[in-house]
Design an enzyme around this catalytic site. Structure first.
Site, PDB file in Angstrom:
ATOM      1  N   LYS A  48       0.841  -1.204   0.000  1.00 25.57           N
ATOM      2  CA  LYS A  48       0.000   0.000   0.000  1.00 25.57           C
ATOM      3  C   LYS A  48       0.880   1.260   0.000  1.00 25.57           C
ATOM      4  O   LYS A  48       0.631   2.213  -0.740  1.00 25.57           O
ATOM      5  CB  LYS A  48      -0.929   0.004   1.224  1.00 25.57           C
ATOM      6  CG  LYS A  48      -2.048  -1.020   1.111  1.00 25.57           C
ATOM      7  CD  LYS A  48      -2.759  -1.262   2.429  1.00 25.57           C
ATOM      8  CE  LYS A  48      -3.745  -2.410   2.287  1.00 25.57           C
ATOM      9  NZ  LYS A  48      -4.376  -2.805   3.550  1.00 25.57           N
ATOM     10  N   GLN A  92      -4.155  -1.089   9.751  1.00 24.08           N
ATOM     11  CA  GLN A  92      -4.152  -2.451   9.216  1.00 24.08           C
ATOM     12  C   GLN A  92      -4.724  -3.441  10.231  1.00 24.08           C
ATOM     13  O   GLN A  92      -4.306  -3.456  11.391  1.00 24.08           O
ATOM     14  CB  GLN A  92      -2.712  -2.831   8.830  1.00 24.08           C
ATOM     15  CG  GLN A  92      -2.581  -4.181   8.183  1.00 24.08           C
ATOM     16  CD  GLN A  92      -3.265  -4.271   6.818  1.00 24.08           C
ATOM     17  OE1 GLN A  92      -3.195  -3.351   6.004  1.00 24.08           O
ATOM     18  NE2 GLN A  92      -3.949  -5.369   6.568  1.00 24.08           N
ATOM     19  N   ASP A 115     -10.697   3.198   4.127  1.00 19.33           N
ATOM     20  CA  ASP A 115     -11.073   1.777   4.116  1.00 19.33           C
ATOM     21  C   ASP A 115     -12.593   1.614   4.074  1.00 19.33           C
ATOM     22  O   ASP A 115     -13.093   0.536   3.769  1.00 19.33           O
ATOM     23  CB  ASP A 115     -10.569   1.105   5.416  1.00 19.33           C
ATOM     24  CG  ASP A 115      -9.361   0.214   5.165  1.00 19.33           C
ATOM     25  OD1 ASP A 115      -9.121  -0.137   3.995  1.00 19.33           O
ATOM     26  OD2 ASP A 115      -8.679  -0.123   6.144  1.00 19.33           O
TER      27      ASP A 115
END
Ligand code: NAP
Length: 291
Positions: A48, A92, A115
């Site tokens: 990412k 994460q 997200d």
């Protein structure tokens, strides 16, 4: 369906959008927080961060030890929320046991929640408001279906999996007006999954079970999207394992009209959509500031 090709188109468009913002004095910034040293999470975070750099974005990876307390992580997220140079925040998952992931997700500013896991963004997705953020994997699946001109209106879509990250938002997207699919959601308690998939025009498999969907479970001509990412032992591979999806590719490809491979299908789309969400977060922030 070639996720790498479609994702590369998304990334090109994102890079152009980033360049435009940079020319106006705003560099989109994505901050990724990694708690602990789970190798799979570390690998996701690296890719990412690498991708966001390639897009011309700013941002950093904040690495915290596995012993980080909830209070410490809360402080980090609050700092990122307050930082005007940070447009996207990604923590994460999974988080270590001592940290309540729900608390952390709710703490992220919904306007920076690239997200799309904050309840505000989940709610916006469900009621069809377009100013939220859609979780990257189902957003990537939708883009693949659009790019390959898959007819969703009136189609029967079977989604296998009901997680908050993939299955539920996938079903919510497919059922929205404009997409207009008829959606069946299967999960571990579903009786006879094959009876559902055999009537499906589109199957989205997101269960995390290698080989769950085989060709004999599919209607001829079905479109098959394989979200699953499972490690299976493979002595011939240098790593000792290889990645496979939830779909038995060889038998399914004989029956399906379109199918995504693993790797090279949904995976590249997920990261491309994360980049797109971050760009959009920065564009909205620029608009608000009148830049
Ligand atoms: P998850 O949270 O473990 O959810 C799995 C879902 O599948 C659950 O709803 C579970 O049902 C259901 N399920 C499990 N076994 C089943 C079975 N035998 N039959 C029917 N349903 C079954 O996983 P996730 O986060 O949604 O991820 C799903 C898969 O997608 C994983 O392989 C993950 O690695 C992969 N993934 C890939 C990407 C990508 O970018 N390609 C992104 C995210 C996830 P219950 O609710 O009843 O337990």
């Amino acid at each position: 369906m070639d996720g790498r090709r479609v994702a590369s188109g998304v990334r090109e468009r994102v890079a152009a959008g980033v360049a435009d913002l940079v020319s106006r004095g705003i560099t989109p910034g994505l901050s990724v927080v990694l708690v602990g040293d789970d190798p799979a999470s570390a690998a996701y975070v690296r890719s990412k961060a690498k991708c966001s750099q390639e897009m011309g974005m700013a941002g950093d990876t904040i690495r915290l030890p596995a012993t980080t307390t909830q209070a410490d992580l809360v402080k980090v997220v609050q700092q990122l929320n307050a930082d005007p140079g940070v447009h996207g925040i990604l923590v994460q998952m999974p988080l270590p046991k001592q940290i309540d992931a729900d608390v952390v997700v709710r703490l992220i500013d919904p306007a920076k929640d690239v997200d799309g896991f904050h309840p505000v963004n989940v709610g916006k997705l469900l009621i069809g408001e377009r100013d939220g953020f859609v979780p990257c994997t189902p957003a990537g699946v939708m883009m693949l279906l659009r790019e390959y001109k898959v007819q969703t209106s009136g189609a029967h879509c079977v989604v296998i999996g009901r997680s908050n990250i993939v299955g539920k938002p996938m079903a919510a997207l497919l059922v929205q007006p404009g997409v207009d699919a008829t959606v069946t959601v299967c999960h571990s308690r579903t009786r006879d999954i094959a009876a559902h998939t055999r009537t499906a025009d589109i199957v989205v498999a997101a269960a995390g079970r290698a080989g769950l969907v085989t060709g004999d479970m599919l209607r001829p001509g079905a479109v098959v999207v394989d979200v699953g990412m499972n490690r299976v032992d493979d002595a011939a591979s240098p790593k000792g394992y290889r990645l496979v999806g939830d779909v038995d590719f060889e038998s399914a490809r004989e029956v399906a009209s379109l199918i995504t491979p693993v790797p090279g299908g949904v995976g590249p789309m997920t990261i491309a959509m994360l980049m797109q969400n971050t760009l959009v977060a920065a564009q909205r922030s620029a608009e608000q500031r009148g830049a």
